[in-house]
Design an enzyme around this catalytic site. Structure first.
Site, PDB file in Angstrom:
ATOM      1  N   GLU A   1      -4.307  -1.717  -4.128  1.00 60.73           N
ATOM      2  CA  GLU A   1      -5.408  -1.605  -5.587  1.00 60.73           C
ATOM      3  C   GLU A   1      -5.413  -2.958  -5.861  1.00 60.73           C
ATOM      4  O   GLU A   1      -5.579  -4.353  -5.547  1.00 60.73           O
ATOM      5  CB  GLU A   1      -3.890  -1.785  -6.945  1.00 60.73           C
ATOM      6  CG  GLU A   1      -4.943  -1.154  -8.173  1.00 60.73           C
ATOM      7  CD  GLU A   1      -3.685  -1.702  -9.680  1.00 60.73           C
ATOM      8  OE1 GLU A   1      -4.024  -1.792 -10.422  1.00 60.73           O
ATOM      9  OE2 GLU A   1      -2.665  -1.523  -9.256  1.00 60.73           O
TER      10      GLU A   1
ATOM     11  N   LYS B   1      -9.998   4.379 -12.250  1.00 60.41           N
ATOM     12  CA  LYS B   1      -8.302   4.999 -12.775  1.00 60.41           C
ATOM     13  C   LYS B   1      -8.750   5.517 -14.299  1.00 60.41           C
ATOM     14  O   LYS B   1      -9.990   4.434 -14.939  1.00 60.41           O
ATOM     15  CB  LYS B   1      -7.999   3.956 -12.997  1.00 60.41           C
ATOM     16  CG  LYS B   1      -6.147   3.619 -13.504  1.00 60.41           C
ATOM     17  CD  LYS B   1      -5.606   2.465 -13.582  1.00 60.41           C
ATOM     18  CE  LYS B   1      -4.209   2.242 -14.165  1.00 60.41           C
ATOM     19  NZ  LYS B   1      -3.511   1.240 -14.134  1.00 60.41           N
TER      20      LYS B   1
ATOM     21  N   CYS C   1      -2.740   2.683  -9.471  1.00 60.37           N
ATOM     22  CA  CYS C   1      -1.657   2.102  -9.844  1.00 60.37           C
ATOM     23  C   CYS C   1      -0.146   3.329  -9.932  1.00 60.37           C
ATOM     24  O   CYS C   1       0.001   4.033  -9.485  1.00 60.37           O
ATOM     25  CB  CYS C   1      -2.014   1.122 -11.281  1.00 60.37           C
ATOM     26  SG  CYS C   1      -0.799   0.125 -12.432  1.00 60.37           S
TER      27      CYS C   1
END
Length: 562
Positions: A300, A377, A429
């Site tokens: 990430e 995301k 995440c």
């Protein structure tokens, strides 16, 4: 007399406090924690036993107080690592669970009051419903769901491909309710037997006789429920044993997941350049060990400067040179690269928007100029990545930004990538802690999860293993493999049955290389097709029974007055 009352109150307070502490510690130790990095999963089967006894000893007002303390203590111990990011993060979580658990305890006490004989069954359903409901909404998080403690018991957790994690929750939470019912009813039965023996000497009371018969019937129901649970438990083990013995696809691709051990707190072009250099070096080391690597995964936001923006519009020469160096490396490499990037988008006359994204590059196709496929995301971390009330509470918003929060824009598409026969999605995440997100990715055609994460900020093995435990369940629920590339841990490859095939040591620069099976595109598990029906059913059933029983109690009181 006063001394006896005072002593009785002191003893009662001590017993309640001991039950509160025991319940909180059981919850903490059953999950990955500072002492046991994988958690003591077997303790979870008794997590709620002291809670049920505590509820029995409390009145309604006391249940609010003890529930609030349970939320603060249990989640304060469990999520202590939030303090590393910012003390405010831990405070917010503790306050949230102070309120949530206070409401839970009130609900459990009310269930105990309105279902005198078999309130334990309603309490059991209410606890299962609470664990599902707490994962929903803006503040919802899956951390702390009881079934996740079983992540190392591969055979047991295969049932999640049918019921999801909240179906397994029923199995794991039930023993606490069963033992509570068994112990408390046996105690009540013994008390009634003594009453019967006493009153037999002076003309036996019909009321006591009736109560004894009811106690026997109630205890019989407890045994029946216990036997039903045992049958389901052993059926689950048989099913799990069958599943883990099934062969997986012989077709596979080779993946290298890179762990760069980078600190998220360090910024500046020198730091960004050093990190990209390390990522390239680790990749070359991995490729020197295996010439057949099809995919390389970086964590990430492994590359901090926006690759596309700095190449197309950037006016910082050093950033442009860094991105050019990176693109040259990618274009000369035969592997498909999945890279975490802070993706920037600029619109005319509008503020620049920032996304936490995964970019996919393949040499000779989309590297020069950089035109990668992108996933951004969709589930943002409350308060640290998203704060919808920034205009209502501007001072708090500023404080969050000053504390290190990085507010992102929300992505809007469950992207599925298709390269070299592998259809995959990239939950970023903590997105792989949510079954709904990963399930939707599979429904869209994904047959592998490639998770890009950065838990390095926590400086905690417990935090990283709590996250890993939930990632295991996403593979099991949908029966697809998972590749995790993290900044400092846990970087690994997980099989479709939740077995960790390869794993890198934490808090160091490392990588793992492994085979990832190409799963059948037409196969979907029962869970993938139906979703969290178990969790929804628990919530609806708990609310329905509570409502009906409450109405019955109210009607009974009205009739008694007449």
């Amino acid at each position: 007399m006063k001394n006896k009352k005072a002593a009785s109150k002191t003893l009662d307070f001590f017993q309640k406090t001991l039950l509160l502490i025991t319940a909180s510690v059981l919850f903490w130790l059953s999950n990955p924690n500072i002492f046991f990095e994988d958690g003591l999963g077997w303790l979870a089967w008794f997590n709620y036993l002291p809670v049920f006894f505590l509820i029995r000893k409390c009145n309604i007002r006391q249940s609010i107080l003890y529930g609030a303390f349970y939320g603060i203590i249990s989640y304060g111990l469990y999520g202590y690592w939030l303090n590393t990011f910012h003390p405010l993060g831990l405070i917010i979580v503790c306050i949230a669970y102070m309120i949530i658990c206070a409401l839970l305890f009130v609900g459990l006490k009310w269930a105990d009051l309105i279902c005198i004989k078999n309130g334990w069954l309603l309490q059991f359903v209410c606890v299962c419903a609470y664990e599902y409901l707490k994962t929903l909404g803006f503040l919802g998080m899956s951390y702390g769901v009881t079934a996740y403690t079983q992540w190392k018991f591969t055979t047991l957790i295969q049932i999640c491909s049918v019921t999801g994690v909240f179906g397994l929750n029923l199995l794991v939470i039930f023993p606490s309710a069963f033992l509570f019912s068994l112990i408390s009813k046996k105690q009540a039965k013994q008390k009634l037997i003594h009453q019967v023996d006493f009153e037999r000497k002076s003309h036996i009371s019909a009321y006591v006789k009736k109560e004894k018969a009811l106690a026997v019937n109630s205890l019989r129901l407890t045994y029946i429920c216990g036997l039903t649970w045992a049958a389901l438990f052993f059926s689950t083990l048989i099913y799990g044993n069958y599943v883990v013995r099934q062969p997986v696809s012989k077709k596979s691709v080779t993946v290298a997941a890179i762990q760069n051990n980078d600190s998220p707190w360090k910024n500046g072009i020198e730091e960004y350049s050093r990190n990209v250099k390390n990522l390239i070096q680790l990749t070359e080391e991995a490729q020197s060990l295996s010439s057949e690597i099809d995919f390389v995964v970086w964590p990430e936001t492994a590359v901090a400067p926006s690759i596309i923006y700095n190449y197309d519009y950037g006016n910082d020469v050093r950033r442009f040179m860094l991105i050019s160096q990176l693109l040259n490396f990618l274009d000369e490499n035969n592997a498909v690269f999945v890279i975490g990037n802070s993706h920037e988008v600029e619109f005319r006359g509008a503020e620049k928007q920032y996304y936490n994204s995964a970019l996919v590059f393949e040499s000779g196709k989309n590297v020069h100029p950089p035109e990668p496929q992108i996933y951004s995301k969709m589930k943002l971390v409350p308060f640290t990545e998203s704060f919808p009330l920034k205009h209502t509470f501007p001072s708090l918003y500023v404080r969050l930004l000053n504390g290190g929060s990085h507010m992102w824009q929300k992505g809007d598409e469950y992207t599925v990538f298709n390269y070299r026969g592998l259809k995959f999605s990239t939950p970023i995440c903590f997105e792989d802690t949510f079954s709904t997100i990963c399930r939707q990715m599979v429904l869209n055609g994904s047959r592998c999860f490639i998770n890009l994460s950065n838990d390095s900020w926590s400086k905690s093995t417990a935090c990283q293993h709590q996250h890993l435990a939930m990632a295991v369940f996403r593979s099991v629920e949908n029966r697809v493999p998972t590749v995790r590339s993290t900044a400092s841990g846990v970087t690994c490859i997980i099989s479709p049955t939740g077995k960790i095939e390869k794993i890198a040591p934490e808090f160091c620069q490392a990588f793992v290389i492994g085979k990832v099976p190409l799963m059948n595109e037409n196969s979907q598990t029962v869970f993938t097709k139906t979703g969290d029906i178990a969790g929804m059913a628990e919530a609806v059933l708990g609310a329905f029974i509570l409502l009906i029983q409450t109405i019955v109690v109210i009607i009974k009181k009205i009739l008694d007055k007449k």
